[in-house]
Design an enzyme around this catalytic site. Structure first.
Site, short mmCIF file in Angstrom:
data_model
loop_
_atom_site.label_atom_id
_atom_site.label_comp_id
_atom_site.label_asym_id
_atom_site.label_seq_id
_atom_site.Cartn_x
_atom_site.Cartn_y
_atom_site.Cartn_z
N CYS A 1 0.83 -1.13 0.07
CA CYS A 1 -0.09 -0.12 0.00
C CYS A 1 1.09 1.09 0.00
O CYS A 1 2.08 1.15 -0.60
CB CYS A 1 -1.00 -0.27 1.04
O1 LIG Z 1 -0.81 3.24 3.09
C1 LIG Z 1 -1.77 3.12 3.31
C2 LIG Z 1 -2.36 2.54 4.80
O2 LIG Z 1 -1.48 2.10 5.57
C3 LIG Z 1 -2.86 3.12 2.10
O3 LIG Z 1 -2.29 2.90 0.82
C4 LIG Z 1 -3.23 4.51 2.16
O4 LIG Z 1 -4.33 4.64 3.12
P1 LIG Z 1 -5.71 5.33 2.97
O5 LIG Z 1 -5.60 6.71 2.12
O6 LIG Z 1 -6.44 5.43 4.02
O7 LIG Z 1 -6.51 4.45 1.91
#
Ligand SMILES: O=C(CO)[C@H](O)COP(=O)(O)O
Length: 168
Positions: A74
């Protein structure tokens, strides 16, 4: 494909913020002789599945015995690890250095490694993923008792050894 010897069955997944690295890493993993299979659970840009959905699906594939490990991406690697850890029996970490990747398998017996596409460069992510494949947890290691303590707590068995000292 049936795994041969010490080959691993893997699942890869990402949210939209990790898609580029997921695609690159999945292609590396498919070409690695230590890998038997790679299941790609997405998600693509159209689906835009939030990271918890992807992490839960990956964790459940491991818990169900269909795959051995997951590599998740992510933006930071944090949400993926937090969510995957909610699946019973799953130990997930975010790790962006060689030592942490090594310890995550040899000491923590973590089945899930999460990277942050916004945190490390792609070259480092590729190198760490390749290193990660070379490690195997030894059930006979001194770390095993600590993994069992984690499972006992998760199963609400609360062994005495894990209760905190009482104040005197
Ligand atoms: O890094 C993330 C979660 O830890 C994710 O890619 C982004 O989070 P979000 O903006 O809350 O979807």
């Amino acid at each position: 494909m049936r795994p041969q010897g010490n080959q691993l069955r893997l699942v890869v997944g990402s949210d939209a913020a990790g898609r580029e690295y997921r695609n690159a890493l999945a292609s590396d993993l498919r070409a690695n002789p230590l890998v038997a299979t790679v299941v790609d659970i997405g998600s693509d840009d159209r689906a835009r599945r939030p990271y918890p959905e992807v992490a839960f699906a990956a964790g459940q594939l491991i818990a169900g015995g269909q795959v051995d490990r997951a590599l998740l991406v992510c933006h930071t690697g944090l949400g993926m690890a937090i969510a995957a850890n909610k699946v019973q029996g799953i130990r997930a970490v975010t790790a962006h250095d060689s030592l942490s990747v090594r310890v995550s398998v040899l000491s923590n017996n973590a089945q899930v490694l999460a990277f942050g596409q916004g945190i490390i460069g792609l070259a480092l992510a590729r190198r760490l993923a390749a290193e990660w494949l070379t490690y195997r947890f030894e059930a006979t290691s001194s770390a095993a008792v600590k993994i069992e303590a984690i499972h006992a707590f998760e199963d609400q068995r609360f062994p005495a050894a894990t209760t905190p000292d009482q104040p005197r």
